[in-house]
Design a protein around this motif. Structure first.
Motif, PDB file in Angstrom:
ATOM      1  N   THR A 111      13.207  -1.977 -88.533  1.00 22.51           N
ATOM      2  CA  THR A 111      12.554  -2.179 -87.233  1.00 22.51           C
ATOM      3  C   THR A 111      13.544  -2.777 -86.237  1.00 22.51           C
ATOM      4  O   THR A 111      13.603  -2.372 -85.074  1.00 22.51           O
ATOM      5  N   LYS A 112      14.335  -3.732 -86.717  1.00 23.44           N
ATOM      6  CA  LYS A 112      15.358  -4.343 -85.862  1.00 23.44           C
ATOM      7  C   LYS A 112      16.391  -3.296 -85.436  1.00 23.44           C
ATOM      8  O   LYS A 112      16.805  -3.265 -84.274  1.00 23.44           O
ATOM      9  N   ILE A 113      16.784  -2.429 -86.352  1.00 27.50           N
ATOM     10  CA  ILE A 113      17.766  -1.382 -86.031  1.00 27.50           C
ATOM     11  C   ILE A 113      17.202  -0.405 -85.014  1.00 27.50           C
ATOM     12  O   ILE A 113      17.907   0.013 -84.087  1.00 27.50           O
ATOM     13  N   VAL A 114      15.930  -0.047 -85.154  1.00 30.97           N
ATOM     14  CA  VAL A 114      15.304   0.857 -84.179  1.00 30.97           C
ATOM     15  C   VAL A 114      15.299   0.209 -82.794  1.00 30.97           C
ATOM     16  O   VAL A 114      15.572   0.877 -81.784  1.00 30.97           O
ATOM     17  N   ALA A 115      15.019  -1.076 -82.732  1.00 30.00           N
ATOM     18  CA  ALA A 115      15.047  -1.788 -81.447  1.00 30.00           C
ATOM     19  C   ALA A 115      16.452  -1.776 -80.856  1.00 30.00           C
ATOM     20  O   ALA A 115      16.632  -1.541 -79.656  1.00 30.00           O
ATOM     21  N   TYR A 116      17.454  -2.007 -81.705  1.00 30.04           N
ATOM     22  CA  TYR A 116      18.841  -1.968 -81.231  1.00 30.04           C
ATOM     23  C   TYR A 116      19.225  -0.564 -80.770  1.00 30.04           C
ATOM     24  O   TYR A 116      19.941  -0.403 -79.778  1.00 30.04           O
ATOM     25  N   SER A 151      17.270   1.715 -79.495  1.00 29.65           N
ATOM     26  CA  SER A 151      16.662   1.978 -78.189  1.00 29.65           C
ATOM     27  C   SER A 151      17.422   1.242 -77.081  1.00 29.65           C
ATOM     28  O   SER A 151      17.611   1.778 -75.984  1.00 29.65           O
ATOM     29  N   THR A 152      17.888   0.033 -77.376  1.00 27.90           N
ATOM     30  CA  THR A 152      18.711  -0.702 -76.416  1.00 27.90           C
ATOM     31  C   THR A 152      20.035   0.018 -76.190  1.00 27.90           C
ATOM     32  O   THR A 152      20.522   0.100 -75.057  1.00 27.90           O
ATOM     33  N   LEU A 153      20.603   0.545 -77.269  1.00 29.04           N
ATOM     34  CA  LEU A 153      21.852   1.298 -77.166  1.00 29.04           C
ATOM     35  C   LEU A 153      21.666   2.536 -76.290  1.00 29.04           C
ATOM     36  O   LEU A 153      22.511   2.831 -75.435  1.00 29.04           O
ATOM     37  N   LEU A 154      20.570   3.242 -76.470  1.00 23.36           N
ATOM     38  CA  LEU A 154      20.291   4.422 -75.647  1.00 23.36           C
ATOM     39  C   LEU A 154      20.184   4.035 -74.174  1.00 23.36           C
ATOM     40  O   LEU A 154      20.755   4.706 -73.308  1.00 23.36           O
ATOM     41  N   PHE A 155      19.488   2.935 -73.901  1.00 18.83           N
ATOM     42  CA  PHE A 155      19.380   2.463 -72.523  1.00 18.83           C
ATOM     43  C   PHE A 155      20.752   2.131 -71.939  1.00 18.83           C
ATOM     44  O   PHE A 155      21.062   2.484 -70.802  1.00 18.83           O
ATOM     45  N   ALA A 156      21.587   1.452 -72.721  1.00 15.61           N
ATOM     46  CA  ALA A 156      22.919   1.060 -72.241  1.00 15.61           C
ATOM     47  C   ALA A 156      23.795   2.286 -71.987  1.00 15.61           C
ATOM     48  O   ALA A 156      24.589   2.303 -71.042  1.00 15.61           O
ATOM     49  N   MET A 163      27.933  -4.030 -73.135  1.00 15.03           N
ATOM     50  CA  MET A 163      26.634  -4.062 -73.800  1.00 15.03           C
ATOM     51  C   MET A 163      26.590  -3.085 -74.972  1.00 15.03           C
ATOM     52  O   MET A 163      26.091  -3.420 -76.053  1.00 15.03           O
ATOM     53  N   ILE A 164      27.141  -1.890 -74.774  1.00 11.16           N
ATOM     54  CA  ILE A 164      27.189  -0.885 -75.848  1.00 11.16           C
ATOM     55  C   ILE A 164      27.981  -1.441 -77.031  1.00 11.16           C
ATOM     56  O   ILE A 164      27.537  -1.354 -78.185  1.00 11.16           O
ATOM     57  N   CYS A 165      29.134  -2.009 -76.755  1.00 16.59           N
ATOM     58  CA  CYS A 165      29.960  -2.578 -77.830  1.00 16.59           C
ATOM     59  C   CYS A 165      29.225  -3.704 -78.545  1.00 16.59           C
ATOM     60  O   CYS A 165      29.239  -3.778 -79.786  1.00 16.59           O
ATOM     61  N   ASN A 166      28.553  -4.563 -77.795  1.00 16.34           N
ATOM     62  CA  ASN A 166      27.835  -5.682 -78.397  1.00 16.34           C
ATOM     63  C   ASN A 166      26.643  -5.216 -79.231  1.00 16.34           C
ATOM     64  O   ASN A 166      26.374  -5.778 -80.291  1.00 16.34           O
ATOM     65  N   ILE A 198      27.914  -3.939 -82.506  1.00 19.15           N
ATOM     66  CA  ILE A 198      28.235  -5.065 -83.395  1.00 19.15           C
ATOM     67  C   ILE A 198      26.957  -5.622 -84.025  1.00 19.15           C
ATOM     68  O   ILE A 198      26.914  -5.917 -85.224  1.00 19.15           O
ATOM     69  N   LEU A 199      25.894  -5.743 -83.232  1.00 18.80           N
ATOM     70  CA  LEU A 199      24.628  -6.246 -83.772  1.00 18.80           C
ATOM     71  C   LEU A 199      24.060  -5.290 -84.821  1.00 18.80           C
ATOM     72  O   LEU A 199      23.508  -5.737 -85.839  1.00 18.80           O
ATOM     73  N   ILE A 200      24.184  -3.985 -84.579  1.00 19.43           N
ATOM     74  CA  ILE A 200      23.716  -3.000 -85.562  1.00 19.43           C
ATOM     75  C   ILE A 200      24.519  -3.130 -86.850  1.00 19.43           C
ATOM     76  O   ILE A 200      23.960  -3.137 -87.954  1.00 19.43           O
TER      77      ILE A 200
END
Length: 160
Positions: free
Chosen positions: A83-88, A90-95, A135-138, A141-143
């Motif tokens: 679930t956390k990865i899916v959230a990341y 979606s954030t990656l897609l936005f970035a 943001m994409i790079c960060n 890293i979180l993923i």
């Protein structure tokens, strides 16, 4: 990447300080000397834009954006991790979309000049692709950190 984030943190601090100083000088000039500075509001606005975008990029690495973690806290094990990865993701897609559109805006506004400062508006919009790239790079890293972490130790918000 941590070095880049440290420099961006300092850039945010400098930007906020400059913005406050410019606004303070503007208030003094307007109410004490009855003369308003022509460029101050525009410069403060552009500094605010830089502060928001650069601060948002740095905050991404610290996992400091406002999130609703109720679902992740209720889930256990691999489901919480996915679930956390899916959230990341979606954030990656936005970035990525932000990066692409920011590049387009930067190119499209190169000939346009700001009214008071006379600088190309592309300088103002340049912060969008810069911050979204960081943001994409960060997020990547979180993923990576989430994928490599133990299911019981998901990377949540860093405590200050």
């Amino acid at each position: 990447m941590d070095t880049v984030n440290k420099y961006l943190q300092w850039a945010v601090v400098v930007s906020i300080t400059a913005m406050l100083f410019i606004i303070f000088i503007q208030v003094i000039c307007r109410y004490v000397f009855q003369h308003s500075l022509v460029f101050s509001e525009e410069l403060a606005r552009y500094l605010f834009v830089y502060t928001v975008f650069l601060g948002s990029a740095v905050l991404m690495r610290e996992n400091g954006h406002i999130v609703v973690e109720v679902l992740i806290q209720k889930l256990k094990g691999k489901m919480a991790k996915y679930t956390k990865i899916v959230a990341y993701l979606s954030t990656l897609l936005f970035a990525i979309i932000l990066f692409y559109q920011g590049c387009r805006m930067t190119v499209l506004t190169f000939a346009q000049r700001s009214p008071a400062l006379g600088i190309p508006m592309s300088f103002v919009y340049l912060v969008i692709p810069i911050a979204s790239f960081v943001m994409i790079c960060n997020v990547l890293i979180l993923i990576r950190d989430t994928l490599s972490s133990d299911n019981r130790k998901l990377p949540l918000k860093k405590s200050r």
